[in-house]
Design an enzyme around this catalytic site. Structure first.
Site, short mmCIF file in Angstrom:
data_model
loop_
_atom_site.label_atom_id
_atom_site.label_comp_id
_atom_site.label_asym_id
_atom_site.label_seq_id
_atom_site.Cartn_x
_atom_site.Cartn_y
_atom_site.Cartn_z
CG HIS A 17 -1.89 -1.04 1.38
ND1 HIS A 17 -2.08 -1.76 2.54
CD2 HIS A 17 -2.79 -1.55 0.50
CE1 HIS A 17 -3.05 -2.65 2.38
NE2 HIS A 17 -3.49 -2.56 1.15
CE LYS A 41 -12.64 -7.94 5.22
NZ LYS A 41 -12.11 -7.57 3.92
NE ARG A 90 -2.53 -7.40 -4.27
CZ ARG A 90 -3.26 -7.94 -3.31
NH1 ARG A 90 -2.68 -8.32 -2.20
NH2 ARG A 90 -4.55 -8.11 -3.46
CB SER A 128 -4.21 -6.54 5.16
OG SER A 128 -3.93 -5.32 4.56
#
Ligand code: COA
Length: 159
Positions: A17, A41, A90, A128
């Protein structure tokens, strides 16, 4: 002024990030890092903790602002006169997912553009959840998270 919004969960911020934020800050006059408040979430870090970690990790980058938002991203953008979404890519899996999101945002919003930056190869495997799993199992996360916040992340996960 060319502003871009970089949205995500950032639970917690990773080196991947930070790389996108750094590079974005060179391409845009301002980068607004937007932490999603997602009532469905929970996540590990609170929204305040996530914002604080991003603030510490981006210290010294003058044209970065950190905010949190709930609801639709395009609504926040329209209210704040932002028309560009910045995202990192990515791999091809990200591409499939991001393509859908970019198209939905284009339909929902007015003149919204999503601009992608290809992640540096060394960050292409970081996420993460991977940071949380590695840390919980006692692994070394120094290659995965910004050095400025490594100890805070470790303390939160390991206690
Ligand atoms: N480097 C490292 N990791 C990255 C990365 C990068 N460049 N880009 C994404 N990731 C990782 C994240 O760490 C995260 O990992 P995890 O799943 O292990 O936690 C994962 O990729 C997903 O990223 P996240 O930060 O959750 O963002 P997202 O791509 O899922 O998008 C929002 C989240 C906030 C952009 C999106 O849900 C949103 O806009 N929500 C608001 C509601 C809305 O407008 N909905 C309609 C949109 S179509």
């Amino acid at each position: 002024m060319k502003k871009a919004i970089y949205p995500g969960s950032f639970d917690p911020i990773t080196k991947g990030h930070l790389d996108i934020i750094r590079r974005g800050s060179k391409s845009f006059d301002k980068v607004i890092v937007a932490v999603l408040i997602n009532s469905e979430k929970q996540g590990l870090f609170s929204i305040e903790e996530r914002v604080s970690l991003i603030r510490k990790a981006t210290f010294g980058i003058d044209n970065v602002e950190i905010i949190s938002f709930d609801g639709l991203l395009v609504d926040y953008m329209e209210k704040n006169h932002i028309s560009i979404i910045l995202k990192g890519l990515r791999n091809s899996k990200d591409f499939e997912y991001e393509l859908q999101m970019a198209n939905v945002n284009k339909i929902l919003g007015n003149e919204i553009e999503t601009i992608f930056m290809i992640s540096n190869p060394e960050n292409s495997y970081i996420s993460s959840s991977m940071v949380k799993e590695v840390c919980k199992l006692g692994g070394n996360i120094s290659g995965l998270v910004p050095s400025e916040v490594e100890s805070i992340i470790k303390k939160k996960i390991m206690g």
